[in-house]
Design a protein around this motif. Sequence first.
Motif, short mmCIF file in Angstrom:
data_model
loop_
_atom_site.label_atom_id
_atom_site.label_comp_id
_atom_site.label_asym_id
_atom_site.label_seq_id
_atom_site.Cartn_x
_atom_site.Cartn_y
_atom_site.Cartn_z
N ILE A 36 21.56 -5.63 -10.11
CA ILE A 36 22.08 -4.79 -11.20
C ILE A 36 22.72 -3.53 -10.64
CG2 ILE A 36 21.39 -3.34 -13.15
CD1 ILE A 36 19.36 -5.56 -13.88
N ASN A 37 22.07 -2.88 -9.70
CA ASN A 37 22.64 -1.67 -9.09
C ASN A 37 23.96 -1.98 -8.39
OD1 ASN A 37 20.63 0.04 -9.95
ND2 ASN A 37 19.45 -0.12 -8.06
N TYR A 38 24.01 -3.10 -7.68
CA TYR A 38 25.23 -3.49 -6.97
C TYR A 38 26.38 -3.70 -7.95
CZ TYR A 38 28.21 -5.77 -3.51
OH TYR A 38 29.24 -6.08 -2.67
N ILE A 39 26.12 -4.45 -9.02
CA ILE A 39 27.16 -4.70 -10.01
C ILE A 39 27.60 -3.40 -10.67
CG2 ILE A 39 27.73 -5.85 -12.18
CD1 ILE A 39 25.85 -8.13 -11.30
N ASN A 40 26.67 -2.53 -10.97
CA ASN A 40 27.03 -1.24 -11.57
C ASN A 40 27.88 -0.40 -10.63
OD1 ASN A 40 25.76 -1.72 -14.02
ND2 ASN A 40 23.84 -0.83 -13.37
N ASN A 41 27.64 -0.49 -9.34
CA ASN A 41 28.41 0.29 -8.36
C ASN A 41 29.75 -0.34 -8.01
OD1 ASN A 41 26.58 2.42 -8.03
ND2 ASN A 41 25.38 1.25 -6.54
N PHE A 42 29.82 -1.67 -7.94
CA PHE A 42 31.03 -2.35 -7.45
C PHE A 42 31.75 -3.18 -8.49
CE2 PHE A 42 28.33 -1.60 -3.73
CZ PHE A 42 29.21 -0.88 -2.93
N GLY A 43 31.19 -3.33 -9.68
CA GLY A 43 31.85 -4.05 -10.77
C GLY A 43 31.46 -5.50 -10.91
N SER A 44 31.20 -6.19 -9.80
CA SER A 44 30.82 -7.60 -9.84
C SER A 44 30.13 -7.96 -8.52
CB SER A 44 32.05 -8.49 -10.05
OG SER A 44 32.93 -8.39 -8.95
N ILE A 45 29.65 -9.21 -8.47
CA ILE A 45 28.98 -9.66 -7.25
C ILE A 45 29.21 -11.15 -7.06
CG2 ILE A 45 26.75 -10.16 -8.35
CD1 ILE A 45 25.44 -8.91 -5.79
N SER A 46 29.31 -11.57 -5.81
CA SER A 46 29.43 -12.98 -5.44
C SER A 46 28.20 -13.34 -4.61
CB SER A 46 30.69 -13.21 -4.62
OG SER A 46 30.55 -12.65 -3.33
N PRO A 47 27.94 -14.63 -4.43
CA PRO A 47 26.80 -15.04 -3.61
C PRO A 47 26.86 -14.50 -2.17
CG PRO A 47 27.55 -16.88 -4.90
CD PRO A 47 28.55 -15.79 -5.10
N MET A 48 28.04 -14.46 -1.57
CA MET A 48 28.16 -13.96 -0.20
C MET A 48 27.85 -12.47 -0.14
SD MET A 48 28.59 -14.69 2.95
CE MET A 48 29.35 -16.28 3.01
N GLU A 49 28.34 -11.70 -1.11
CA GLU A 49 28.04 -10.27 -1.16
C GLU A 49 26.54 -10.05 -1.35
OE1 GLU A 49 32.34 -9.08 -3.11
OE2 GLU A 49 30.61 -9.40 -4.41
N ALA A 50 25.94 -10.85 -2.22
CA ALA A 50 24.49 -10.72 -2.46
C ALA A 50 23.72 -10.98 -1.18
CB ALA A 50 24.04 -11.69 -3.56
N PHE A 51 24.12 -11.99 -0.43
CA PHE A 51 23.43 -12.32 0.81
C PHE A 51 23.66 -11.24 1.88
CE2 PHE A 51 23.55 -14.40 5.03
CZ PHE A 51 22.20 -14.71 5.13
N MET A 52 24.92 -10.89 2.10
CA MET A 52 25.25 -9.95 3.17
C MET A 52 24.76 -8.52 2.88
SD MET A 52 26.74 -11.79 5.48
CE MET A 52 27.54 -10.62 6.52
N ASP A 53 24.94 -8.06 1.65
CA ASP A 53 24.65 -6.67 1.32
C ASP A 53 23.24 -6.43 0.80
OD1 ASP A 53 27.26 -6.17 2.05
OD2 ASP A 53 28.01 -6.14 -0.01
#
Length: 80
Positions: free
Chosen positions: A8-25
Amino acid sequence: MTQKERVINYINNFGSISPMEAFMDLGVTKLATVISNMRYNDHIIVYQKYTESKNRYGESCWYMRYWLNQEQFKKDTEVV
């Protein structure tokens, strides 16, 4: 912080999320499961769209991208 909170924090900061972003970040290996739990357990509305990209070999591949904000989703997915 739970995986759900990180997503939720990631999406709020960057607008969206992908599986690779979730894994890497975030270290989240099963983003679809976290999203599913957010929808069914917490009743959070999540927008999604299959997105096409190229892999390192130039081949087309598809993955899901997720948004929490409907306006951001519309902006990011509108066809020009």
